[in-house]
Design a protein around this motif. Structure first.
Motif, PDB file in Angstrom:
ATOM      1  N   GLU A   1       0.834  -1.210   0.000  1.00 55.19           N
ATOM      2  CA  GLU A   1       0.000   0.000   0.000  1.00 55.19           C
ATOM      3  C   GLU A   1       0.866   1.257   0.000  1.00 55.19           C
ATOM      4  O   GLU A   1       0.483   2.269  -0.594  1.00 55.19           O
TER       5      GLU A   1
ATOM      6  N   LEU B   1       1.907   1.690  -3.592  1.00 54.51           N
ATOM      7  CA  LEU B   1       0.793   2.267  -4.342  1.00 54.51           C
ATOM      8  C   LEU B   1       0.646   3.758  -4.053  1.00 54.51           C
ATOM      9  O   LEU B   1       0.367   4.543  -4.964  1.00 54.51           O
TER      10      LEU B   1
ATOM     11  N   ASP C   1       0.747   6.606  -6.799  1.00 56.99           N
ATOM     12  CA  ASP C   1      -0.364   7.573  -6.905  1.00 56.99           C
ATOM     13  C   ASP C   1       0.133   9.008  -6.787  1.00 56.99           C
ATOM     14  O   ASP C   1      -0.316   9.889  -7.517  1.00 56.99           O
TER      15      ASP C   1
ATOM     16  N   CYS D   1       4.070  -2.098 -10.339  1.00 59.87           N
ATOM     17  CA  CYS D   1       2.750  -2.065  -9.707  1.00 59.87           C
ATOM     18  C   CYS D   1       1.642  -2.295 -10.729  1.00 59.87           C
ATOM     19  O   CYS D   1       0.675  -3.022 -10.465  1.00 59.87           O
TER      20      CYS D   1
ATOM     21  N   PHE E   1      -2.867  -4.003  -5.751  1.00 65.62           N
ATOM     22  CA  PHE E   1      -2.490  -3.288  -6.969  1.00 65.62           C
ATOM     23  C   PHE E   1      -3.630  -3.179  -7.980  1.00 65.62           C
ATOM     24  O   PHE E   1      -3.614  -2.293  -8.835  1.00 65.62           O
TER      25      PHE E   1
ATOM     26  N   MET F   1      -5.351   0.219  -8.735  1.00 61.84           N
ATOM     27  CA  MET F   1      -4.828   1.279  -9.607  1.00 61.84           C
ATOM     28  C   MET F   1      -5.358   1.171 -11.034  1.00 61.84           C
ATOM     29  O   MET F   1      -5.145   2.065 -11.841  1.00 61.84           O
TER      30      MET F   1
END
Length: 179
Positions: A54, A57, A61, A103, A114, A117
């Motif tokens: 996380e 990610l 992001d 990812c 993942f 996303m």
């Protein structure tokens, strides 16, 4: 009752991890190793991000958010593909690009977390370029850019990949001049 995470501290940690990943990559580094590199504990990273995956990610992001903000500016001033390519191809972003592709591939394989996303990794970019006259060309441009970045991340052939990017920019430039 669960404590509300300190958003300011989370932001500071995320910025530090983004900088660390840009400078030294992620590779197989553990959460403890990443925490040590940014001067915190792995428990603090777990508190703010939940898990190593996380956290990765969140890094992807954040980098995507920054890049989309830049793309919005470039779309507004008309410099488009070539200017975005000049930004994304910078060597200091290479480790972050590799992380994105790792990812993305894990999400495409159905691996949680993942999968969260996808398809946003495409849709968010396309939403920034929706004002473009041709949505298919916007998707093609995104695909070409990502393909070139994947090539660059795997080969480090700056000259060859930059030459391909210039050819594509010229193709879409000449197409828009005809329209």
């Amino acid at each position: 009752m669960a404590r509300t995470p300190d958003l300011k501290r989370r932001r500071e940690l995320l910025d530090a991890v983004v900088d660390e990943c840009a400078a030294h990559g992620v590779g197989g580094r553990s959460l403890r190793e990443l925490a040590d590199a940014v001067g915190t504990s792995h428990r603090m990273l777990l508190h703010h991000f939940g898990s190593r995956d996380e956290l990765l990610l969140a890094v992807v992001d954040e980098v995507e958010r920054r890049q989309m903000a830049l793309l919005s500016e470039l779309m507004a001033d008309g410099t488009g593909f070539a200017a975005m390519w000049d930004h994304l191809r910078r060597p200091e972003l290479r480790a972050l690009e590799r992380l994105f592709f790792e990812c993305y591939a894990r999400g495409a394989q159905g691996e949680s977390p993942f999968t969260t996303m996808l398809p946003g990794a495409v849709d968010r970019w396309l939403s920034v370029t929706r004002s473009a006259a041709d949505p298919a060309l916007a998707r093609l441009s995104l695909a070409v850019m990502r393909g070139l970045l994947l090539d660059l991340a795997g080969t480090n052939d700056d000259a060859g990949v930059d030459a391909a990017a210039r050819v594509f920019a010229a193709l879409i430039g000449s197409r828009s001049q005809r329209a």
